[in-house]
Scaffold this motif. Sequence first.
Motif, PDB file in Angstrom:
ATOM      1  N   SER A 189      -2.925  -2.418  -3.688  1.00 23.92           N
ATOM      2  CA  SER A 189      -2.232  -1.770  -2.574  1.00 23.92           C
ATOM      3  C   SER A 189      -1.176  -0.790  -3.063  1.00 23.92           C
ATOM      4  CB  SER A 189      -1.587  -2.828  -1.673  1.00 23.92           C
ATOM      5  OG  SER A 189      -0.446  -3.414  -2.292  1.00 23.92           O
ATOM      6  N   ALA A 190      -0.614  -1.042  -4.247  1.00 29.83           N
ATOM      7  CA  ALA A 190       0.446  -0.182  -4.769  1.00 29.83           C
ATOM      8  C   ALA A 190      -0.090   1.030  -5.512  1.00 29.83           C
ATOM      9  CB  ALA A 190       1.360  -0.981  -5.694  1.00 29.83           C
ATOM     10  N   ALA A 191      -1.228   0.892  -6.193  1.00 29.83           N
ATOM     11  CA  ALA A 191      -1.707   1.987  -7.048  1.00 29.83           C
ATOM     12  C   ALA A 191      -3.195   2.247  -6.929  1.00 29.83           C
ATOM     13  CB  ALA A 191      -1.365   1.691  -8.504  1.00 29.83           C
ATOM     14  N   GLY A 192      -3.880   1.546  -6.020  1.00 27.91           N
ATOM     15  CA  GLY A 192      -5.328   1.691  -5.953  1.00 27.91           C
ATOM     16  C   GLY A 192      -6.002   0.744  -6.935  1.00 27.91           C
ATOM     17  N   GLY A 241      -7.332   5.382  -8.446  1.00 27.19           N
ATOM     18  CA  GLY A 241      -6.171   4.723  -9.039  1.00 27.19           C
ATOM     19  C   GLY A 241      -5.133   5.755  -9.418  1.00 27.19           C
ATOM     20  N   SER A 242      -4.046   5.797  -8.685  1.00 26.37           N
ATOM     21  CA  SER A 242      -3.043   6.834  -8.908  1.00 26.37           C
ATOM     22  C   SER A 242      -1.649   6.282  -8.687  1.00 26.37           C
ATOM     23  CB  SER A 242      -3.286   8.012  -7.956  1.00 26.37           C
ATOM     24  OG  SER A 242      -2.281   8.989  -8.092  1.00 26.37           O
ATOM     25  N   LEU A 243      -0.699   6.807  -9.468  1.00 24.40           N
ATOM     26  CA  LEU A 243       0.711   6.455  -9.331  1.00 24.40           C
ATOM     27  C   LEU A 243       1.543   7.639  -8.854  1.00 24.40           C
ATOM     28  CD1 LEU A 243       1.026   4.360 -12.597  1.00 24.40           C
ATOM     29  CD2 LEU A 243       1.313   3.454 -10.290  1.00 24.40           C
ATOM     30  N   ASP A 244       0.895   8.708  -8.449  1.00 32.14           N
ATOM     31  CA  ASP A 244       1.623   9.898  -7.990  1.00 32.14           C
ATOM     32  C   ASP A 244       2.453   9.574  -6.749  1.00 32.14           C
ATOM     33  OD1 ASP A 244       0.411  11.268  -9.993  1.00 32.14           O
ATOM     34  OD2 ASP A 244      -1.045  12.292  -8.731  1.00 32.14           O
ATOM     35  N   GLY A 245       3.707  10.016  -6.760  1.00 32.62           N
ATOM     36  CA  GLY A 245       4.562   9.882  -5.590  1.00 32.62           C
ATOM     37  C   GLY A 245       5.013   8.475  -5.275  1.00 32.62           C
ATOM     38  N   ASP A 298       6.936   1.261  -2.625  1.00 37.62           N
ATOM     39  CA  ASP A 298       5.696   0.785  -3.232  1.00 37.62           C
ATOM     40  C   ASP A 298       5.957  -0.325  -4.251  1.00 37.62           C
ATOM     41  OD1 ASP A 298       3.783   2.819  -2.072  1.00 37.62           O
ATOM     42  OD2 ASP A 298       5.140   4.178  -3.123  1.00 37.62           O
ATOM     43  N   ALA A 299       7.063  -0.231  -4.964  1.00 39.60           N
ATOM     44  CA  ALA A 299       7.344  -1.199  -6.025  1.00 39.60           C
ATOM     45  C   ALA A 299       7.897  -2.517  -5.488  1.00 39.60           C
ATOM     46  CB  ALA A 299       8.333  -0.599  -7.031  1.00 39.60           C
ATOM     47  N   THR A 300       8.668  -2.472  -4.402  1.00 42.41           N
ATOM     48  CA  THR A 300       9.361  -3.678  -3.938  1.00 42.41           C
ATOM     49  C   THR A 300       8.424  -4.812  -3.526  1.00 42.41           C
ATOM     50  OG1 THR A 300      11.262  -2.345  -3.216  1.00 42.41           O
ATOM     51  CG2 THR A 300      11.046  -4.562  -2.297  1.00 42.41           C
ATOM     52  N   PRO A 301       7.364  -4.583  -2.708  1.00 40.63           N
ATOM     53  CA  PRO A 301       6.483  -5.712  -2.365  1.00 40.63           C
ATOM     54  C   PRO A 301       5.830  -6.348  -3.587  1.00 40.63           C
ATOM     55  CG  PRO A 301       6.094  -3.842  -0.902  1.00 40.63           C
ATOM     56  CD  PRO A 301       6.973  -3.347  -2.009  1.00 40.63           C
ATOM     57  N   LEU A 302       5.443  -5.524  -4.559  1.00 39.59           N
ATOM     58  CA  LEU A 302       4.825  -6.067  -5.762  1.00 39.59           C
ATOM     59  C   LEU A 302       5.835  -6.852  -6.587  1.00 39.59           C
ATOM     60  CD1 LEU A 302       2.320  -6.282  -7.489  1.00 39.59           C
ATOM     61  CD2 LEU A 302       2.841  -4.050  -8.467  1.00 39.59           C
ATOM     62  N   LEU A 303       7.080  -6.379  -6.639  1.00 34.51           N
ATOM     63  CA  LEU A 303       8.127  -7.092  -7.368  1.00 34.51           C
ATOM     64  C   LEU A 303       8.379  -8.464  -6.747  1.00 34.51           C
ATOM     65  CD1 LEU A 303      10.275  -7.017  -9.602  1.00 34.51           C
ATOM     66  CD2 LEU A 303      11.831  -5.947  -7.954  1.00 34.51           C
ATOM     67  N   VAL A 304       8.429  -8.525  -5.425  1.00 36.89           N
ATOM     68  CA  VAL A 304       8.646  -9.808  -4.746  1.00 36.89           C
ATOM     69  C   VAL A 304       7.460 -10.740  -4.984  1.00 36.89           C
ATOM     70  CG1 VAL A 304       8.905 -10.891  -2.488  1.00 36.89           C
ATOM     71  CG2 VAL A 304      10.151  -8.781  -3.004  1.00 36.89           C
ATOM     72  N   THR A 305       6.246 -10.208  -4.883  1.00 37.14           N
ATOM     73  CA  THR A 305       5.044 -11.022  -5.090  1.00 37.14           C
ATOM     74  C   THR A 305       5.020 -11.612  -6.496  1.00 37.14           C
ATOM     75  OG1 THR A 305       3.806  -9.662  -3.528  1.00 37.14           O
ATOM     76  CG2 THR A 305       2.535 -11.012  -5.060  1.00 37.14           C
ATOM     77  N   LEU A 362      12.019   6.505 -12.240  1.00 33.29           N
ATOM     78  CA  LEU A 362      12.056   5.056 -12.441  1.00 33.29           C
ATOM     79  C   LEU A 362      11.142   4.295 -11.487  1.00 33.29           C
ATOM     80  CD1 LEU A 362      13.269   2.692 -14.000  1.00 33.29           C
ATOM     81  CD2 LEU A 362      15.179   2.677 -12.372  1.00 33.29           C
ATOM     82  N   PRO A 363      11.075   4.630 -10.183  1.00 37.13           N
ATOM     83  CA  PRO A 363      10.156   3.885  -9.315  1.00 37.13           C
ATOM     84  C   PRO A 363       8.703   3.950  -9.780  1.00 37.13           C
ATOM     85  CG  PRO A 363      11.689   5.174  -8.005  1.00 37.13           C
ATOM     86  CD  PRO A 363      11.880   5.611  -9.419  1.00 37.13           C
ATOM     87  N   ARG A 364       8.276   5.116 -10.272  1.00 38.04           N
ATOM     88  CA  ARG A 364       6.897   5.238 -10.750  1.00 38.04           C
ATOM     89  C   ARG A 364       6.662   4.372 -11.979  1.00 38.04           C
ATOM     90  NH1 ARG A 364       3.315  10.644 -11.209  1.00 38.04           N
ATOM     91  NH2 ARG A 364       1.617   9.831 -12.504  1.00 38.04           N
ATOM     92  N   VAL A 365       7.618   4.369 -12.913  1.00 36.45           N
ATOM     93  CA  VAL A 365       7.469   3.566 -14.119  1.00 36.45           C
ATOM     94  C   VAL A 365       7.499   2.077 -13.793  1.00 36.45           C
ATOM     95  CG1 VAL A 365       8.586   2.944 -16.300  1.00 36.45           C
ATOM     96  CG2 VAL A 365       8.341   5.344 -15.660  1.00 36.45           C
ATOM     97  N   VAL A 366       8.405   1.658 -12.913  1.00 34.66           N
ATOM     98  CA  VAL A 366       8.466   0.253 -12.519  1.00 34.66           C
ATOM     99  C   VAL A 366       7.166  -0.167 -11.837  1.00 34.66           C
ATOM    100  CG1 VAL A 366       9.617  -1.386 -10.990  1.00 34.66           C
ATOM    101  CG2 VAL A 366      10.978   0.174 -12.382  1.00 34.66           C
ATOM    102  N   THR A 367       6.636   0.693 -10.973  1.00 30.19           N
ATOM    103  CA  THR A 367       5.361   0.387 -10.324  1.00 30.19           C
ATOM    104  C   THR A 367       4.245   0.245 -11.349  1.00 30.19           C
ATOM    105  OG1 THR A 367       6.042   1.602  -8.339  1.00 30.19           O
ATOM    106  CG2 THR A 367       3.706   1.149  -8.592  1.00 30.19           C
ATOM    107  N   ALA A 368       4.225   1.136 -12.348  1.00 31.39           N
ATOM    108  CA  ALA A 368       3.200   1.050 -13.392  1.00 31.39           C
ATOM    109  C   ALA A 368       3.320  -0.258 -14.172  1.00 31.39           C
ATOM    110  CB  ALA A 368       3.324   2.246 -14.334  1.00 31.39           C
TER     111      ALA A 368
END
Length: 343
Positions: free
Chosen positions: A262-265, A193-197, A202-209, A70-76
């Motif tokens: 910053s989150a995924a390149g 550009g990668s979402l590995d790991g 990684d997702a939380t700062p982008l979610l807040v922004t 789920l964290p990877r999908v949310v980040t994507a």
Amino acid sequence: MSVLRISDGVSLRYRPRALLMGTVCALLALALGVLAIGSGDYPMGPGQVLQTLAGNGAPADDFIVNEVRLPRVVTALLVGGALALAGAVFQSLVRNPLGSPDVLGFTQGAATGALAAVVLFGGGSLALAGGAVAGGVVTGAAIYALAWQRGLNGYRLILVGIGVASILTGVNGYLLTRAKIEDAARAVLWLTGSLDGRDWDDATPLLVTMAVLVPLVVLGCGRALRMLEMGDDAAAALGVPVEAVRLSLLGAAVVLAAVAASAAGPVAFVALTAPQLARRLTRAPGPNLVPSLCMGAALLVGADWIAQRIFAGHQLPVGVVTGVLGGGYLVWLLATERRAGRI
């Protein structure tokens, strides 16, 4: 254009096709997210994934879904939406389909900040993310200052951005030659550009922004942005504080692109392609901010699913897939425009 009356004296205007296409893109993004969560060495059906997300899954399913996938999908989803929204703002402000962070140099600036944090200061993942944000913001301020001349002209901004991007590309290449081999390998993966790991850190700062900037852009400045597309004089005559709105929108778009990087390149072509696809689907004038955001989220989560599954036993960086798909779309778009006699 349709009007929805909310209460006495309060109504909402909307375009039915734009609303429909935005909803379709949002549902497609969520469906692709469920598909991605259920795919892998531990396969799960969509019903099993939804049950686990609702808190009714087995302990093993809960760990796989909520802690691993789920964290990877949310980040994507967030990165795709942020890049697409930034691209829609840039393209609307400069009134040019080439106006995107990829072309204007903002992603290269984020890359420079990230490389400097790793190569010059030996920082880890947190320093890399902070350097990317700082580099993108500083680059945005520099491009704005260089392009300013009694106002901001769209073509001048594009030309300055292309020049700055070329300079920063050379700087990035030099920084890579100075890096240790392990740092260089990590930096090259990030630059692709990668979402590995990716995890919740990684997702939380982008979610807040996005929670702060999306309402500001869509609700606070969306109407003014549509007026700016008619020209500065027309917008000013309608009561829009042109330079203040433009600066606010540029700042928000730069921050969105930098935090996404910053989150995924610096994932390629999403910011360029998603607003164009959204405009073609909605057939509506204006920036199409919400449909673009939903389209970008669907594009990136779909590209990440392809990157993980296209070669058995080997995962591609998501930036490779978006680069191939986006580059193909750009070639097709140029060919179409040329046949139509517009270029």
